[in-house]
Structure formats: C-alpha cells, structure tokens
Design a protein around this motif. Structure first.
Motif, PDB file in Angstrom:
ATOM      1  N   VAL A   1       0.858  -1.190   0.000  1.00 15.33           N
ATOM      2  CA  VAL A   1       0.000   0.000   0.000  1.00 15.33           C
ATOM      3  C   VAL A   1       0.894   1.239   0.000  1.00 15.33           C
ATOM      4  CG1 VAL A   1      -1.689   1.320   1.309  1.00 15.33           C
ATOM      5  CG2 VAL A   1      -1.871  -1.176   1.203  1.00 15.33           C
ATOM      6  N   GLN A   2       0.541   2.192  -0.862  1.00 11.17           N
ATOM      7  CA  GLN A   2       1.252   3.473  -0.884  1.00 11.17           C
ATOM      8  C   GLN A   2       0.276   4.574  -0.513  1.00 11.17           C
ATOM      9  OE1 GLN A   2       1.397   1.452  -3.948  1.00 11.17           O
ATOM     10  NE2 GLN A   2       2.939   0.377  -2.750  1.00 11.17           N
ATOM     11  N   LEU A   3       0.745   5.521   0.260  1.00 11.22           N
ATOM     12  CA  LEU A   3      -0.080   6.626   0.713  1.00 11.22           C
ATOM     13  C   LEU A   3       0.530   7.940   0.256  1.00 11.22           C
ATOM     14  CD1 LEU A   3      -0.724   5.454   4.384  1.00 11.22           C
ATOM     15  CD2 LEU A   3      -2.183   5.083   2.404  1.00 11.22           C
ATOM     16  N   GLN A   4      -0.311   8.822  -0.252  1.00 10.66           N
ATOM     17  CA  GLN A   4       0.138  10.132  -0.722  1.00 10.66           C
ATOM     18  C   GLN A   4      -0.697  11.193  -0.024  1.00 10.66           C
ATOM     19  OE1 GLN A   4       2.645  10.771  -3.083  1.00 10.66           O
ATOM     20  NE2 GLN A   4       2.371  12.928  -2.592  1.00 10.66           N
ATOM     21  N   ALA A   5      -0.069  11.937   0.877  1.00 10.15           N
ATOM     22  CA  ALA A   5      -0.763  12.996   1.610  1.00 10.15           C
ATOM     23  C   ALA A   5      -0.619  14.315   0.870  1.00 10.15           C
ATOM     24  CB  ALA A   5      -0.180  13.115   3.014  1.00 10.15           C
ATOM     25  N   SER A   6      -1.656  15.126   0.962  1.00  7.55           N
ATOM     26  CA  SER A   6      -1.626  16.442   0.332  1.00  7.55           C
ATOM     27  C   SER A   6      -2.587  17.370   1.061  1.00  7.55           C
ATOM     28  CB  SER A   6      -2.023  16.327  -1.150  1.00  7.55           C
ATOM     29  OG  SER A   6      -3.344  15.835  -1.276  1.00  7.55           O
ATOM     30  N   GLY A   7      -2.537  18.652   0.707  1.00 11.13           N
ATOM     31  CA  GLY A   7      -3.489  19.606   1.246  1.00 11.13           C
ATOM     32  C   GLY A   7      -2.927  20.554   2.287  1.00 11.13           C
ATOM     33  N   GLY A   8      -1.701  20.356   2.686  1.00  9.82           N
ATOM     34  CA  GLY A   8      -1.119  21.252   3.668  1.00  9.82           C
ATOM     35  C   GLY A   8      -0.869  22.636   3.081  1.00  9.82           C
ATOM     36  N   GLY A   9      -0.566  23.581   3.946  1.00 13.67           N
ATOM     37  CA  GLY A   9      -0.305  24.928   3.475  1.00 13.67           C
ATOM     38  C   GLY A   9      -0.255  25.899   4.627  1.00 13.67           C
ATOM     39  N   LEU A  10      -0.283  27.170   4.285  1.00 11.58           N
ATOM     40  CA  LEU A  10      -0.249  28.245   5.268  1.00 11.58           C
ATOM     41  C   LEU A  10      -1.655  28.779   5.480  1.00 11.58           C
ATOM     42  CD1 LEU A  10       1.215  30.365   7.024  1.00 11.58           C
ATOM     43  CD2 LEU A  10       1.535  31.716   4.914  1.00 11.58           C
ATOM     44  N   VAL A  11      -2.069  28.871   6.720  1.00  9.65           N
ATOM     45  CA  VAL A  11      -3.397  29.372   7.032  1.00  9.65           C
ATOM     46  C   VAL A  11      -3.307  30.236   8.285  1.00  9.65           C
ATOM     47  CG1 VAL A  11      -3.985  27.346   8.427  1.00  9.65           C
ATOM     48  CG2 VAL A  11      -5.809  28.682   7.345  1.00  9.65           C
ATOM     49  N   ALA A  22      -4.368   9.804  -0.348  1.00  7.58           N
ATOM     50  CA  ALA A  22      -4.755   8.879  -1.408  1.00  7.58           C
ATOM     51  C   ALA A  22      -3.995   7.566  -1.247  1.00  7.58           C
ATOM     52  CB  ALA A  22      -4.473   9.497  -2.767  1.00  7.58           C
ATOM     53  N   ALA A  23      -4.735   6.490  -1.197  1.00  6.90           N
ATOM     54  CA  ALA A  23      -4.124   5.168  -1.036  1.00  6.90           C
ATOM     55  C   ALA A  23      -4.131   4.441  -2.375  1.00  6.90           C
ATOM     56  CB  ALA A  23      -4.887   4.365   0.000  1.00  6.90           C
ATOM     57  N   SER A  24      -3.063   3.714  -2.633  1.00  7.67           N
ATOM     58  CA  SER A  24      -2.984   2.910  -3.847  1.00  7.67           C
ATOM     59  C   SER A  24      -2.323   1.587  -3.514  1.00  7.67           C
ATOM     60  CB  SER A  24      -2.198   3.649  -4.930  1.00  7.67           C
ATOM     61  OG  SER A  24      -0.883   3.930  -4.496  1.00  7.67           O
ATOM     62  N   ALA A  74     -14.690   4.678  -2.447  1.00  7.28           N
ATOM     63  CA  ALA A  74     -14.667   4.596  -3.904  1.00  7.28           C
ATOM     64  C   ALA A  74     -13.405   5.234  -4.477  1.00  7.28           C
ATOM     65  CB  ALA A  74     -15.905   5.261  -4.489  1.00  7.28           C
ATOM     66  N   LYS A  75     -12.909   6.259  -3.788  1.00  6.25           N
ATOM     67  CA  LYS A  75     -11.707   6.963  -4.242  1.00  6.25           C
ATOM     68  C   LYS A  75     -10.457   6.493  -3.516  1.00  6.25           C
ATOM     69  CE  LYS A  75     -14.149  11.228  -5.503  1.00  6.25           C
ATOM     70  NZ  LYS A  75     -14.242  12.700  -5.288  1.00  6.25           N
ATOM     71  N   ASN A  76     -10.623   5.563  -2.571  1.00 11.95           N
ATOM     72  CA  ASN A  76      -9.490   5.108  -1.755  1.00 11.95           C
ATOM     73  C   ASN A  76      -8.746   6.281  -1.135  1.00 11.95           C
ATOM     74  OD1 ASN A  76      -9.788   2.287  -2.101  1.00 11.95           O
ATOM     75  ND2 ASN A  76      -8.865   2.446  -4.138  1.00 11.95           N
ATOM     76  N   THR A  77      -9.497   7.224  -0.631  1.00 13.04           N
ATOM     77  CA  THR A  77      -8.924   8.448  -0.091  1.00 13.04           C
ATOM     78  C   THR A  77      -9.496   8.757   1.276  1.00 13.04           C
ATOM     79  OG1 THR A  77      -8.577   9.336  -2.322  1.00 13.04           O
ATOM     80  CG2 THR A  77      -8.577  10.910  -0.499  1.00 13.04           C
ATOM     81  N   GLY A  78      -8.616   9.142   2.178  1.00 10.89           N
ATOM     82  CA  GLY A  78      -9.029   9.601   3.489  1.00 10.89           C
ATOM     83  C   GLY A  78      -8.835  11.100   3.585  1.00 10.89           C
TER      84      GLY A  78
END
Length: 126
Positions: A1-11, A22-24, A74-78
């Motif tokens: 299983v591979q995991l790709q995290a995203s969405g971080g930033g400055l707030v 996203a899991a694959s 369905a998107k294999n995404t958390g």
C-alpha cells in the motif's frame, strides 16, 4: 500500500484546511487509516483515525470538536478536515494505514500502523 498525503499549506489562526490521503496498491488490506503530526522538536503524536469499512472514528483530545476524519472508499482516499486552526496545530501531518483491526487506545499508537505517507506541512500564523 502506498499513501500520498496532500493539502497542507499556510493558514491564519482560526482558518481551515482539508488534508487528503490517497491510497494505492493493495487497499483492500486497509482496516484503519490514521493521521499523526509532528512539530519541530516534538515527538510524533496521534490526531485521528477511522476504521475503513465502518467509519468508526477515534480522536485525540486536541482534535475533538475541531477536526473531522472521513474517507471515501470509492476513491481510496481519506480526509482530515481541520477547522479553527491554532498555532499549536502547526506540524507535518502524516497519514498512515494499518492491516490490523485496532481497538481502543491502540488506534493512537504509531507502531501499530504499517504504511505511512510522506507528510504534508501545515503552518498556522497567529
């Protein structure tokens, strides 16, 4: 299983961010997905977790009432929706997944997770 995290930033403090993981690969082996974070000079700490099949959730006290973990099979995404962010929430956030059916406080122990994403940086300005 591979995991790709995203969405971080400055707030700004009080703002919101939504992290995605996203899991694959062999995603059918995932029982639980969790989020952990690590601030500079601090140990990695648990934030939230969700049971992949039933959506049962578990939160750290620091996340309760402000963060919401969810998943889209369905998107294999958390996802980790973070609201009312505080400067102390600033950290690198990691998503993780486990083949184990965790219960109770085991959800919050990082060594119970078999797969880890690369981390995404969240910066909160005061």
């Amino acid at each position: 299983v591979q995991l790709q995290a995203s969405g971080g930033g400055l707030v700004q403090a009080g703002g919101s961010l939504r992290l995605s993981c996203a899991a694959s690969g062999r995603t059918s082996s995932i029982y639980t997905m969790g989020w952990f974070r690590q601030a500079p000079g601090k140990e990695r700490e648990f934030v939230a977790a969700i049971r992949w099949s039933s959506s049962v959730t578990y939160y750290a006290d620091s996340a309760k009432g402000r963060f919401t973990i969810s998943r889209d099979n369905a998107k294999n995404t958390g996802y980790l929706q973070m609201n009312v962010l505080k400067p102390e929430d600033a950290a690198v956030y990691y998503c993780a997944a486990t083949r184990s059916l965790l219960t109770g406080s085991a959800w919050s122990i990082s060594r119970n997770y078999h797969y880890w994403g690369q981390g995404t940086l969240v910066t909160v300005s005061s």
